[in-house]
Design a protein around this motif. Sequence first.
Motif, PDB file in Angstrom:
ATOM      1  N   VAL A 187       0.869  -1.214  -0.036  1.00  0.00           N
ATOM      2  CA  VAL A 187       0.101   0.054   0.004  1.00  0.00           C
ATOM      3  C   VAL A 187       0.830   1.261   0.029  1.00  0.00           C
ATOM      4  N   LEU A 188       1.992   1.397   0.904  1.00  0.00           N
ATOM      5  CA  LEU A 188       2.703   2.332   0.974  1.00  0.00           C
ATOM      6  C   LEU A 188       3.744   2.518  -0.052  1.00  0.00           C
ATOM      7  N   ALA A 189       4.216   1.498  -0.901  1.00  0.00           N
ATOM      8  CA  ALA A 189       4.826   1.436  -1.928  1.00  0.00           C
ATOM      9  C   ALA A 189       4.110   2.031  -3.015  1.00  0.00           C
ATOM     10  N   ARG A 190       2.775   1.781  -3.417  1.00  0.00           N
ATOM     11  CA  ARG A 190       2.161   2.399  -4.212  1.00  0.00           C
ATOM     12  C   ARG A 190       1.757   3.979  -3.904  1.00  0.00           C
ATOM     13  N   ALA A 191       1.658   4.238  -2.814  1.00  0.00           N
ATOM     14  CA  ALA A 191       1.174   5.550  -2.448  1.00  0.00           C
ATOM     15  C   ALA A 191       2.277   6.653  -2.607  1.00  0.00           C
ATOM     16  N   PHE A 192       3.484   6.058  -2.207  1.00  0.00           N
ATOM     17  CA  PHE A 192       4.710   7.103  -2.232  1.00  0.00           C
ATOM     18  C   PHE A 192       5.471   6.610  -3.608  1.00  0.00           C
ATOM     19  N   GLN A 193       5.137   5.505  -4.476  1.00  0.00           N
ATOM     20  CA  GLN A 193       5.716   5.544  -5.405  1.00  0.00           C
ATOM     21  C   GLN A 193       7.002   4.948  -5.463  1.00  0.00           C
ATOM     22  N   VAL A 220      10.510   0.799   1.350  1.00  0.00           N
ATOM     23  CA  VAL A 220       9.233   0.956   2.204  1.00  0.00           C
ATOM     24  C   VAL A 220       9.551   0.123   3.328  1.00  0.00           C
ATOM     25  N   MET A 221       9.855  -1.202   3.277  1.00  0.00           N
ATOM     26  CA  MET A 221      10.250  -2.034   4.290  1.00  0.00           C
ATOM     27  C   MET A 221      11.365  -1.491   5.324  1.00  0.00           C
ATOM     28  N   ASP A 222      12.248  -1.116   4.537  1.00  0.00           N
ATOM     29  CA  ASP A 222      13.617  -0.625   5.042  1.00  0.00           C
ATOM     30  C   ASP A 222      13.210   0.674   6.109  1.00  0.00           C
ATOM     31  N   LEU A 223      12.312   1.517   5.469  1.00  0.00           N
ATOM     32  CA  LEU A 223      11.804   2.503   6.297  1.00  0.00           C
ATOM     33  C   LEU A 223      10.851   2.126   7.367  1.00  0.00           C
TER      34      LEU A 223
END
Length: 223
Positions: free
Chosen positions: A202-208, A214-217
């Motif tokens: 979800v976050l990967a698509r939201a933040f492109q 994303v998982m590292d963050l």
Amino acid sequence: MKSLSFLAILYLLALTLPLVIASDPSPLQDFCVSANTSADGVFVNGKFCKDPKLVTADDFFFSNQLEKPRNTDSSPVGSVVTAVNVNNLLGLNTLGISIVRIDYGVNGQNPPHTHPRASEILLVAEGTLLVGFVTSNTENRLFTKTLNVGDVFVFPEGLIHFQANIGKSPAVAFAALSSQNPGVVTIANTVFGSNPPIDPSVLARAFQLDGRIVMDLQNKFKK
């Protein structure tokens, strides 16, 4: 005729509703000092109120000495916020105000965040700050300014804003907020540090972003 009356009522409601929700009602008492227990208390605005006969000057006093500098070395963002709100100054209950001291180390920042229940007015006491806020999604317009000692800047309620120390020495600011308990939502911590974590896809698509980033963050902001 009935439909006409119904439309008239809707019209009157449309006119009056903004007036109803424009602000909190004025207190109907001099003060309502927050009590830590419900014993002999009245529940007002999310807090139990102390019996007025038991209230003392100490209930309106904060003795943590806001003039003392805070150590920012252990902060990952290089800043420390010292808040004075209804949780540590009980006399603020129902008064709709609070204050914070913000210490910034060299290159420190108060990262992008919002106060869901308050506007903020900030005064620079030491150093030089780059500050700004972003409007809502219709424009996402950035308003930014470099502030020096004695300068003041306002952040509207609910909008994402930030401060960053761009000087060569530590900086200090004081801010007043239009709520006894303004709340704070730090964007990075909330999005990447939620518990449980938001699905990385979800976050990967939201933040492109790549899902691995994303998982590292999320690992960095995990509590």
